[in-house]
Design a protein around this motif. Structure first.
Motif, PDB file in Angstrom:
ATOM      1  N   GLU A 147       0.840  -1.185   0.000  1.00  0.00           N
ATOM      2  CA  GLU A 147       0.000   0.000   0.000  1.00  0.00           C
ATOM      3  C   GLU A 147       0.878   1.238   0.000  1.00  0.00           C
ATOM      4  O   GLU A 147       2.054   1.160   0.346  1.00  0.00           O
ATOM      5  N   ALA A 148       0.342   2.345  -0.402  1.00  0.00           N
ATOM      6  CA  ALA A 148       1.108   3.588  -0.422  1.00  0.00           C
ATOM      7  C   ALA A 148       1.583   3.897   0.992  1.00  0.00           C
ATOM      8  O   ALA A 148       0.786   4.002   1.915  1.00  0.00           O
ATOM      9  N   LEU A 149       2.878   3.969   1.146  1.00  0.00           N
ATOM     10  CA  LEU A 149       3.474   4.232   2.451  1.00  0.00           C
ATOM     11  C   LEU A 149       4.190   5.568   2.415  1.00  0.00           C
ATOM     12  O   LEU A 149       4.829   5.913   1.434  1.00  0.00           O
ATOM     13  N   ALA A 150       4.092   6.275   3.500  1.00  0.00           N
ATOM     14  CA  ALA A 150       4.834   7.523   3.653  1.00  0.00           C
ATOM     15  C   ALA A 150       5.282   7.592   5.097  1.00  0.00           C
ATOM     16  O   ALA A 150       4.455   7.645   6.004  1.00  0.00           O
ATOM     17  N   GLY A 151       6.578   7.498   5.316  1.00  0.00           N
ATOM     18  CA  GLY A 151       7.102   7.511   6.670  1.00  0.00           C
ATOM     19  C   GLY A 151       7.104   6.124   7.286  1.00  0.00           C
ATOM     20  O   GLY A 151       6.829   5.128   6.612  1.00  0.00           O
ATOM     21  N   PHE A 152       7.429   6.063   8.557  1.00  0.00           N
ATOM     22  CA  PHE A 152       7.503   4.786   9.258  1.00  0.00           C
ATOM     23  C   PHE A 152       6.743   4.905  10.556  1.00  0.00           C
ATOM     24  O   PHE A 152       6.928   5.872  11.296  1.00  0.00           O
ATOM     25  N   ARG A 153       5.873   3.942  10.852  1.00  0.00           N
ATOM     26  CA  ARG A 153       5.041   4.044  12.040  1.00  0.00           C
ATOM     27  C   ARG A 153       4.996   2.728  12.823  1.00  0.00           C
ATOM     28  O   ARG A 153       5.228   1.660  12.265  1.00  0.00           O
TER      29      ARG A 153
END
Length: 83
Positions: free
Chosen positions: A74-80
């Motif tokens: 899935e579209a990922l932005a950053g790390f969580r």
């Protein structure tokens, strides 16, 4: 990851390492005591992260690191941390 990977700040450490390497994704604790992570980014950075997983943070004792290539991400932005 399996071994002593919960209760040793493994998720926080993973997020810090991933951000340092410029990776996107997430990390979570599993009910069976393992930790699962999805990491995305340049191949070299992903490889370095997989190598880092074997050491983990102070207090961790990593028994196994299993990896597989995701068929779709899935579209990922950053790390969580997810849980």
């Amino acid at each position: 990851m399996t071994g002593r990977v919960q209760g040793v700040c493994f998720r926080d450490w993973t997020r810090e390492e991933a951000e340092r390497l410029g990776l996107d994704g997430w990390v979570r604790n599993e009910n069976d005591g393992s930790v699962t992570a999805l990491i995305a980014g340049p191949d070299g950075a992903v490889s370095r992260m997989l190598d880092h997983f074997w050491k983990g943070p102070p207090g961790a004792s990593v028994a196994d690191v299993a990896s597989e290539e995701a068929s779709s991400v899935e579209a990922l932005a950053g790390f969580r941390i997810t849980r």
